[in-house]
Design an enzyme around this catalytic site. Sequence first.
Site, PDB file in Angstrom:
ATOM      1  N   GLU A   1       0.806  -1.234   0.000  1.00  0.00           N
ATOM      2  CA  GLU A   1       0.000   0.000   0.000  1.00  0.00           C
ATOM      3  C   GLU A   1       0.833   1.276   0.000  1.00  0.00           C
ATOM      4  OE1 GLU A   1      -3.199   0.002   2.839  1.00  0.00           O
ATOM      5  OE2 GLU A   1      -4.203  -1.653   1.831  1.00  0.00           O
TER       6      GLU A   1
ATOM      7  N   GLU B   1      -5.456  -8.533   0.557  1.00  0.00           N
ATOM      8  CA  GLU B   1      -6.207  -8.141   1.764  1.00  0.00           C
ATOM      9  C   GLU B   1      -7.649  -7.883   1.384  1.00  0.00           C
ATOM     10  OE1 GLU B   1      -4.667  -4.981   4.319  1.00  0.00           O
ATOM     11  OE2 GLU B   1      -2.623  -5.634   3.905  1.00  0.00           O
TER      12      GLU B   1
HETATM   13  C1  BG6 Z   1      -4.510  -2.023   5.062  1.00  0.00           C
HETATM   14  C2  BG6 Z   1      -3.152  -2.375   5.588  1.00  0.00           C
HETATM   15  O1  BG6 Z   1      -4.554  -0.655   4.849  1.00  0.00           O
HETATM   16  O2  BG6 Z   1      -5.622  -2.268   5.845  1.00  0.00           O
HETATM   17  C3  BG6 Z   1      -3.131  -3.221   6.835  1.00  0.00           C
HETATM   18  O3  BG6 Z   1      -2.338  -2.946   4.604  1.00  0.00           O
HETATM   19  C4  BG6 Z   1      -4.272  -2.805   7.735  1.00  0.00           C
HETATM   20  O4  BG6 Z   1      -1.882  -3.075   7.441  1.00  0.00           O
HETATM   21  C5  BG6 Z   1      -5.570  -3.071   7.008  1.00  0.00           C
HETATM   22  O5  BG6 Z   1      -4.277  -3.401   8.986  1.00  0.00           O
HETATM   23  C6  BG6 Z   1      -6.792  -2.752   7.824  1.00  0.00           C
HETATM   24  O6  BG6 Z   1      -6.747  -1.428   8.249  1.00  0.00           O
HETATM   25  P1  BG6 Z   1      -6.798  -1.026   9.769  1.00  0.00           P
HETATM   26  O7  BG6 Z   1      -6.552   0.440   9.780  1.00  0.00           O
HETATM   27  O8  BG6 Z   1      -8.143  -1.398  10.251  1.00  0.00           O
HETATM   28  O9  BG6 Z   1      -5.729  -1.793  10.471  1.00  0.00           O
END
Ligand code: BG6
Length: 468
Positions: free
Chosen positions: A165, A369
């Site tokens: 990201e 993700e």
């Molecule tokens: C993404 C990242 O932005 O979203 C992760 O690559 C992150 O590291 C995931 O944990 C979820 O976002 P958050 O802010 O809820 O942890």
Amino acid sequence: MQHKKLKDFPKNFFWGASTSAYQVEGAWDKDGKGPSVIDMAPVVPGTTDFKVTSDHYHHYKEDVKLFAELGLKAYRFSIAWTRIFPHGTGEINPLGVAFYNNLINELKAHNIEPIVTIYHFDLPYALQQKGGWSNRDTVDAFAFYCETLFELYGDRVKYWLTINEQNMMILHGDAIGTKSVTAENPEKDLYQQNHHMLLAQAKAMKACHEILPHAKIGPAPNISAIYPASSKPEDVLAASNCSAIRNWLYLDMAVYGRYNNIAWAFLEERNATPDIQEGDMEIMASAKPDFIAFNYYSTQTVAASSGDASDRGSTGDQQIVVGEIGVYKGASNPNLSKNDFGWEIDPVGFRNTLREIYERYALPLIVTENGLGAFDKVEADGSIQDDYRINYLQAHIDQIQLALTDGVDVFGFCPWSAIDLVSTHQGCSKRYGFIHVNRDEFDLKDMKRSKKKSFFWYNALIAKNGAK
Ligand code: BG6
């Protein structure tokens, strides 16, 4: 398109799950690990820090065994740069090297394919003190770190992701805790950092192909389809601007080795074009990814700019548009529901996103993700009935199957997250895992692992290769 018959998921589809080092490992200063920018950043009030997280560093064997029971075919994790090079460059740390050797061996022993993210937000603090990504030397430090990883683990790791990201670090670095720019021209500095990361990524892809001819490597941005708030042509233009600045700037460079023209015009307008040295663009153009990995949580909706500070939203969260003055501003989408943290839920937008990326770049895709952050409740009998997570994931998996039927080449799905961990800025009460970790925001308790309802659901789904 309404299909009469859906295509099956490919036979060797990577049903996986993801984590990142700083969010899951803990042991932040153990066995020679150096501090990262995350370790040194202020902790968001009311949330835990990243010192212990889920203590995966000490529980990795037990965790991998659970991943195998879950049925994972692949596990996407990141390597903490500061375990390998505590100061970003220089002396290698044998204990850090050993940890990932052990983890990879454990995964292989359980027939789980390791998918390695080289860098996930946790730049070595020693490099940050020398200017971080504003300093061109960081490009070489990164390239050397990558070459070291290829040499160390390339005999067992076939799939590599460069930078997690990068686009979110640039656009939402305040929320993630990675942003650090100079005062006099912060935007130019930010996009200079961006240029250096793009160059570092290009060098990593080239080195990977040279050192490991059979390995595959790709970028891992967060990509989402961008909707116009209405059919007003000005809103449609705003969506096109946002998509260029948020999505295509990153993928056009990774795949074609050129700056997206709309994003470049945006930078010119702001006097924020990066300094490009001779030879940079040749390196960018000659580096080729084998696939595109991307993270997807939600779509974004934007409207035409009002041309003033009201274009800037206030939260800065990765999934909530901040807006760019004179370019676009965030809007909410009345057709979508939201999760507990204000992130819009849009499975159909996922299909759109998959289609858009594949149509543009025609490279195999892997989703690295996707998931639902929620406040899970442990019932009196110890169970966790996370039907909301199952519903979210099933709805998104359904859309992958539709995208596959649309002809999109998708070879894996690695939801966030394999096991509970600490959110980037919303603590560990915002849970994502299939596996519950018994700890609270400020009470580490016993860290006991237990299987949520979603664990059994995902296990059954994998066993049927996604078929219903
Ligand atoms: C993404 C990242 O932005 O979203 C992760 O690559 C992150 O590291 C995931 O944990 C979820 O976002 P958050 O802010 O809820 O942890």
